[in-house]
Write an enzyme that holds these catalytic residues in place. Sequence first.
Site, PDB file in Angstrom:
ATOM      1  CB  ALA A 273      -0.917  -0.014   1.441  1.00 44.41           C
ATOM      2  CB  THR A 274       4.332   2.136   1.492  1.00 41.69           C
ATOM      3  OG1 THR A 274       3.762   1.918   2.900  1.00 41.69           O
ATOM      4  CG2 THR A 274       5.176   3.217   1.493  1.00 41.69           C
TER       5      THR A 274
ATOM      6  CB  THR B 102       9.423 -10.105 -13.199  1.00 42.51           C
ATOM      7  OG1 THR B 102      10.156  -9.644 -14.423  1.00 42.51           O
ATOM      8  CG2 THR B 102       8.818 -11.441 -13.220  1.00 42.51           C
TER       9      THR B 102
ATOM     10  CB  CYS C 161       5.650   3.536  11.007  1.00 36.01           C
ATOM     11  SG  CYS C 161       4.370   2.872   9.939  1.00 36.01           S
TER      12      CYS C 161
ATOM     13  CB  SER D  67      -1.409  -8.698  -0.003  1.00 34.46           C
ATOM     14  OG  SER D  67      -1.117 -10.052   0.506  1.00 34.46           O
ATOM     15  CG  HIS D  68       0.762  -7.084   5.118  1.00 29.64           C
ATOM     16  ND1 HIS D  68       1.260  -6.702   6.631  1.00 29.64           N
ATOM     17  CD2 HIS D  68       1.319  -6.185   4.480  1.00 29.64           C
ATOM     18  CE1 HIS D  68       1.859  -5.472   6.734  1.00 29.64           C
ATOM     19  NE2 HIS D  68       1.634  -4.937   5.437  1.00 29.64           N
TER      20      HIS D  68
ATOM     21  CD  GLN E  13      -4.932  -1.124   8.655  1.00 27.39           C
ATOM     22  OE1 GLN E  13      -5.472  -2.005   9.231  1.00 27.39           O
ATOM     23  NE2 GLN E  13      -3.511  -0.787   9.161  1.00 27.39           N
TER      24      GLN E  13
END
Lengths: 97, 500
Positions: B171-172, B339, B424, B300-301, B279
């Site tokens: 997302a960053t 890739t 963070c 994804s995580h 989120q």
Amino acid sequence: MPAVSPSRRQVLRLYKQLIKNANQFNDYNFREYFLRRARNTFKENKSVQDAAKLQSLFAEGQRDLGILKRQSIISQMYTFDKLVVEPLHKHGFKPST
Amino acid sequence: MTRSTSVELLSRLSRVCSLRTRSSAVTILASQLARSYSSAAAAAVKLSDDVSLETHTDIQRAAREQAKTRAAASFTSPDAASSGTSALQHAYQENTGFGTRPIYLDMQATTPTDPRVLDTMLKFYTGLYGNPHSNTHAYGWETNKEIENARDHIAKVINANSKEIIFTSGATESNNTVLKGVSRFYKKTKKHIITTRTEHKCVLEAARAMINEGFEVTFLNVDSQGLISMKELEESIRPDTCLVSIMAVNNEIGVMQPLKEIGALCREKKVHFHTDAAQAYGKIPIDVNEMNIDLLSISSHKIYGPKGIGALFVRRRPRVRLEPIISGGGQERGLRSGTLAPALVTGFGEAARLINQEYSSDIAHVSRLSKKLVDGLLSIDHTSLNGSPDHRYPGCINVSFAYVEGESLLMALRDIALSSGSACTSASLEPSYVLHALGKDDAMAHSSIRFGIGRFSTEQEVDYVIKAISERVKFLRELSPLWEMVQEGIDLNSIEWSGH
């Protein structure tokens, strides 16, 4: 090919197998989740009568069983400390006498 | 020569000699001791079969590090340091007969990888290793097919077309691509970006970087509930505004912004609307068409997928143009060259498929546990829930415990994995800027803790957490002179502190 709906016996057997394999997970959270999921899914679809629907649910259950069989083995290979809510000496591991 | 010594000699010899330079002496020895050697080898093989790869959790590290820094910082007051440590030792009770690994309640930082996701990924690390962009052979076709399936699953969650999904590293990267890409593309005519004060650091920093490139950025304020004001947003939109970036669900307080209203306003004013849904994706219902979202960042995580992959939704009709940050072979519509990692992409796709499949049961489970946890925590005196109680994602709970310092509570809660804010900023002792934006004072911002509940949390864990927090908060408050004063009915604001 006509859809042959699984017999009551086959469904019960699948349920039993899912529970058994979910219990094999070493990880507490995964074990509890897959137990909960198996119970809820079977309860939800208890009264399904439609043959095609039953057939597809049964096939899905079998796919999930395959995943549980493989992943529970992986979970047993890479183990971690038990969680603080988890009693020691309950699942799989027996204290040496 | 006895048997045991010769075995020892043999093993030492074989360690020294490699297979190729094995001397005749060893061969003779080996043939002499063939029986004992083979049984020893068999035992070794048997042993390695039983051994599993156990990874232990170090729950004492933080305490050791703190003690070390304290000792280094203050040689003058060893008493203070030691008394603090022993107090924490009392607060941390070890239940014998139970494990030691902490309960994981930090689902906003990351989520455990679902075993079903791992199951999908494994075949890409074992057999399906083709480059998905190789279209001359079957190895490439098979991975490409799986990637396109994954793209479909990911698009379906937000009711998008699979061609509108661009894979990124997270997302960053998605947020940076949008903030920098869209504004750079339109820089000749439009020079203004709107965002909010409670955004994730990567949006704020990317916006700040655009200020250096000559853009003007408006940071919208939020009210005490954490919501933006639609009126203020409408007034901020100018003819030269190119982008409005407002996050869907806040990572620290779980507040949902009114996406539909913002989308309608942006469409009416012909401004691109970007939302950071790291989120929110898969946790609240999002429909990019109904909500008029032009760009949307996904991670994804946060949805039980693998780390290291994310996605960006870029609307095709009406088309959103952006300048790519990464140039290269033109993969992903030329917006993100490089890739793709088929294992990560398909793991992400499987996680999205599971979201589609399990959405209702997950939400029911999370809401039930969340209600229980909120009720349990708010029954402690002088606690408050941060952020709007209605417009929120139930799996993110931010609670302030007045008269307790958040970091010391976290130290006393070594058996629960929690954080006082975003991962963070948890390394620094700086109070959360999100809570500041809500108008909380430093003391309140310092004493707040975030709880994250997810698919794999259990009722038993929530019960344990409620009990542990109630006990430790009570313990820490009894140590605190402030708490004593509050009990005596002294208004803390009336005190004139000396020495500052």
